[in-house]
Design an enzyme around this catalytic site. Structure first.
Site, PDB file in Angstrom:
ATOM      1  N   GLY A   8     -11.321  11.278 -10.210  1.00 30.92           N
ATOM      2  CA  GLY A   8      -9.975  10.962  -9.726  1.00 30.92           C
ATOM      3  C   GLY A   8      -9.163  10.262 -10.794  1.00 30.92           C
TER       4      GLY A   8
ATOM      5  N   GLY B  85      -5.877   8.853  -9.558  1.00 28.25           N
ATOM      6  CA  GLY B  85      -4.777   8.282  -8.777  1.00 28.25           C
ATOM      7  C   GLY B  85      -4.722   6.767  -8.947  1.00 28.25           C
TER       8      GLY B  85
ATOM      9  N   THR C  29       0.856  -1.163   0.000  1.00 28.63           N
ATOM     10  CA  THR C  29       0.000   0.000   0.000  1.00 28.63           C
ATOM     11  C   THR C  29       0.899   1.221   0.000  1.00 28.63           C
ATOM     12  OG1 THR C  29      -1.926   1.006   1.047  1.00 28.63           O
ATOM     13  CG2 THR C  29      -0.347  -0.074   2.527  1.00 28.63           C
TER      14      THR C  29
ATOM     15  N   LYS D 288       3.466   1.102  -4.010  1.00 23.04           N
ATOM     16  CA  LYS D 288       2.852   0.345  -5.117  1.00 23.04           C
ATOM     17  C   LYS D 288       3.634   0.441  -6.432  1.00 23.04           C
ATOM     18  CE  LYS D 288      -1.918   0.257  -3.518  1.00 23.04           C
ATOM     19  NZ  LYS D 288      -3.329   0.509  -3.836  1.00 23.04           N
TER      20      LYS D 288
ATOM     21  N   ASP E  53      -6.771  -4.379  -7.209  1.00 22.77           N
ATOM     22  CA  ASP E  53      -7.698  -3.304  -6.814  1.00 22.77           C
ATOM     23  C   ASP E  53      -8.868  -3.191  -7.803  1.00 22.77           C
ATOM     24  OD1 ASP E  53      -6.485  -2.429  -4.485  1.00 22.77           O
ATOM     25  OD2 ASP E  53      -5.228  -0.940  -5.493  1.00 22.77           O
TER      26      ASP E  53
HETATM   27  P1  NDP Z   1      -4.010   8.657  -4.827  1.00 16.26           P
HETATM   28  O1  NDP Z   1      -3.318   9.580  -3.886  1.00 16.26           O
HETATM   29  O2  NDP Z   1      -3.217   7.860  -5.791  1.00 16.26           O
HETATM   30  O3  NDP Z   1      -5.073   9.516  -5.691  1.00 16.26           O
HETATM   31  C1  NDP Z   1      -5.961  10.403  -5.079  1.00 16.26           C
HETATM   32  C2  NDP Z   1      -6.869  11.021  -6.139  1.00 16.26           C
HETATM   33  O4  NDP Z   1      -7.839  11.810  -5.457  1.00 16.26           O
HETATM   34  C3  NDP Z   1      -6.157  11.950  -7.112  1.00 16.26           C
HETATM   35  O5  NDP Z   1      -6.697  11.766  -8.392  1.00 16.26           O
HETATM   36  C4  NDP Z   1      -6.502  13.345  -6.582  1.00 16.26           C
HETATM   37  O6  NDP Z   1      -6.619  14.314  -7.594  1.00 16.26           O
HETATM   38  C5  NDP Z   1      -7.883  13.110  -6.033  1.00 16.26           C
HETATM   39  N1  NDP Z   1      -8.243  14.076  -5.001  1.00 16.26           N
HETATM   40  C6  NDP Z   1      -7.711  14.202  -3.748  1.00 16.26           C
HETATM   41  N2  NDP Z   1      -8.331  15.203  -3.078  1.00 16.26           N
HETATM   42  C7  NDP Z   1      -9.269  15.714  -3.926  1.00 16.26           C
HETATM   43  C8  NDP Z   1     -10.233  16.757  -3.822  1.00 16.26           C
HETATM   44  N3  NDP Z   1     -10.373  17.483  -2.704  1.00 16.26           N
HETATM   45  N4  NDP Z   1     -11.036  17.003  -4.884  1.00 16.26           N
HETATM   46  C9  NDP Z   1     -10.922  16.271  -6.019  1.00 16.26           C
HETATM   47  N5  NDP Z   1     -10.027  15.279  -6.181  1.00 16.26           N
HETATM   48  C10 NDP Z   1      -9.216  15.004  -5.142  1.00 16.26           C
HETATM   49  O7  NDP Z   1      -4.916   7.723  -3.896  1.00 16.26           O
HETATM   50  P2  NDP Z   1      -5.476   6.268  -4.238  1.00 16.26           P
HETATM   51  O8  NDP Z   1      -6.018   6.286  -5.611  1.00 16.26           O
HETATM   52  O9  NDP Z   1      -4.472   5.249  -3.878  1.00 16.26           O
HETATM   53  O10 NDP Z   1      -6.658   6.124  -3.175  1.00 16.26           O
HETATM   54  C11 NDP Z   1      -7.878   6.831  -3.345  1.00 16.26           C
HETATM   55  C12 NDP Z   1      -8.910   6.254  -2.381  1.00 16.26           C
HETATM   56  O11 NDP Z   1      -9.195   4.909  -2.742  1.00 16.26           O
HETATM   57  C13 NDP Z   1      -8.480   6.217  -0.912  1.00 16.26           C
HETATM   58  O12 NDP Z   1      -9.557   6.693  -0.130  1.00 16.26           O
HETATM   59  C14 NDP Z   1      -8.262   4.736  -0.650  1.00 16.26           C
HETATM   60  O13 NDP Z   1      -8.540   4.388   0.698  1.00 16.26           O
HETATM   61  C15 NDP Z   1      -9.304   4.131  -1.568  1.00 16.26           C
HETATM   62  N6  NDP Z   1      -9.044   2.727  -1.921  1.00 16.26           N
HETATM   63  C16 NDP Z   1     -10.040   1.814  -1.676  1.00 16.26           C
HETATM   64  C17 NDP Z   1      -9.863   0.498  -1.992  1.00 16.26           C
HETATM   65  C18 NDP Z   1     -10.968  -0.468  -1.703  1.00 16.26           C
HETATM   66  O14 NDP Z   1     -10.697  -1.668  -1.763  1.00 16.26           O
HETATM   67  N7  NDP Z   1     -12.196  -0.025  -1.430  1.00 16.26           N
HETATM   68  C19 NDP Z   1      -8.614   0.015  -2.613  1.00 16.26           C
HETATM   69  C20 NDP Z   1      -7.643   1.059  -2.890  1.00 16.26           C
HETATM   70  C21 NDP Z   1      -7.864   2.362  -2.535  1.00 16.26           C
HETATM   71  P3  NDP Z   1      -5.350  15.091  -8.250  1.00 16.26           P
HETATM   72  O15 NDP Z   1      -4.719  14.087  -9.194  1.00 16.26           O
HETATM   73  O16 NDP Z   1      -5.983  16.223  -8.967  1.00 16.26           O
HETATM   74  O17 NDP Z   1      -4.468  15.490  -7.113  1.00 16.26           O
END
Ligand code: NDP
Length: 286
Positions: free
Chosen positions: A132, A134, A68, A72, A108
């Site tokens: 998103g 990410g 995590t 990754k 995932d």
């Molecule tokens: P990352 O840090 O890789 O990506 C975060 C994303 O969220 C980016 O695209 C970012 O945008 C966006 N973001 C953050 N804050 C804001 C905001 N205020 N407004 C709009 N966009 C925002 O994180 P992950 O992708 O690894 O994780 C994301 C979520 O997924 C977490 O909550 C994690 O717990 C959850 N998750 C759940 C899983 C499950 O099994 N249910 C498995 C894996 C993850 P920008 O690019 O513009 O900065």
């Protein structure tokens, strides 16, 4: 004394921070229900210690690990092989040790797709809008496209990340993909069948937060999903439900990726109901 085996098989997770990661609860519930003498270790591994941690994992014969934040992508350089999905996504959340080789996989997005299937939903021909770009968004976008979605809209604040995900989907899958900027309140495209919050907005302790989108665009026919699993019912889903949409929580994705890991590591079918109940109990007690 009869011959006895005191050695358990080991798997676990490397991350930092990792203390609040609940995956061990569902994996260990699964091992116990399947009668397997396996343990899941939740290990805090700092960025600079990842190489040693992977060497250590090889040395003690661990059967696999989850990765995590923040490992990754970094972990890839220490592995012997990547699955097709992990290669396309460019990130690994699960390592499987097999015949002395470490294989990187990404479960995932597959976990998300399986939670949709569990809910009786199909991706074939659907238009999917993802908030998103990410790690979670990338895994979900690629797997939805590989599972037959016709088109994927990516809405993200950071244009570079959004455009890169669109390119990844377009170059590696048959689905159409486009990027929509996220400045201020984002409109939801009217052709959306499935809307997914793949940002961390709404994650505990910021439970009063929800993505800044035009909620009046959410139509009753849409399926609205969240990757956030703590709280189990984030404000985003409550607002979508109030608009008459069907909703899918992030718990199903979490349990299903845990079940996929279980099956990759042990080669046995995961007792998913037991794993789901263990996780639900854990959140109710928290
Ligand atoms: P990352 O840090 O890789 O990506 C975060 C994303 O969220 C980016 O695209 C970012 O945008 C966006 N973001 C953050 N804050 C804001 C905001 N205020 N407004 C709009 N966009 C925002 O994180 P992950 O992708 O690894 O994780 C994301 C979520 O997924 C977490 O909550 C994690 O717990 C959850 N998750 C759940 C899983 C499950 O099994 N249910 C498995 C894996 C993850 P920008 O690019 O513009 O900065």
């Amino acid at each position: 004394m009869a011959d006895k085996n005191y050695r358990a098989e080991l798997v676990g997770v490397f991350g930092d921070p990792v203390d609040g990661n609940p995956t061990g609860v569902l994996e260990e519930a699964g091992f116990a229900a399947a009668g397997l003498d396996w343990r899941y270790l939740t290990c805090r591994v700092a960025v600079e210690d990842l190489a040693d941690a992977i060497r250590g994992m090889r040395a003690v014969g661990m059967r696999g690990v989850n990765l995590t934040m923040p490992h990754k992508i970094e972990v890839i350089q220490y592995l012997d092989e990547l699955s097709e999905a992990a290669r396309i996504i460019g990130a690994v959340n699960t390592v499987i040790a097999r015949d002395g080789r470490l294989i990187g996989e990404n479960t995932d997005g597959k976990g998300f797709v399986r939670s949709l299937t569990d809910a009786g939903e199909s991706l074939t021909g659907k238009v999917v809008t993802i908030l998103g770009a990410g790690g979670a968004a990338k895994a979900i976008g690629v797997e939805c496209a590989l599972a037959g979605a016709a088109a994927i809209h990516i809405i993200n604040r950071n244009e570079g990340r959004g455009a890169e995900l669109v390119r990844t989907i377009a170059e590696n899958t048959p689905a159409r993909a486009d990027y929509l900027p996220w400045r201020g309140t984002a409109a939801i495209p009217a052709d959306t069948d499935i809307l997914i919050n793949a940002t961390c907005v709404g994650l505990f302790p910021d439970v009063d937060a929800c993505p800044d989108v035009r909620y009046e665009d959410i139509a009753p026919g849409m399926l609205v999903c969240d990757v956030v699993f703590n709280p189990a019912m984030p404000l985003f889903l409550k607002k979508a439900e109030a608009r008459g949409a069907r909703v899918l929580t992030g718990l199903g994705m979490l349990v299903n990726q845990g079940a996929l890991n279980f099956e990759l590591w042990t080669g046995e079918k995961a007792p998913r109901d037991v794993m789901y109940d263990a996780l639900k109990r854990e959140f109710e007690e928290a």
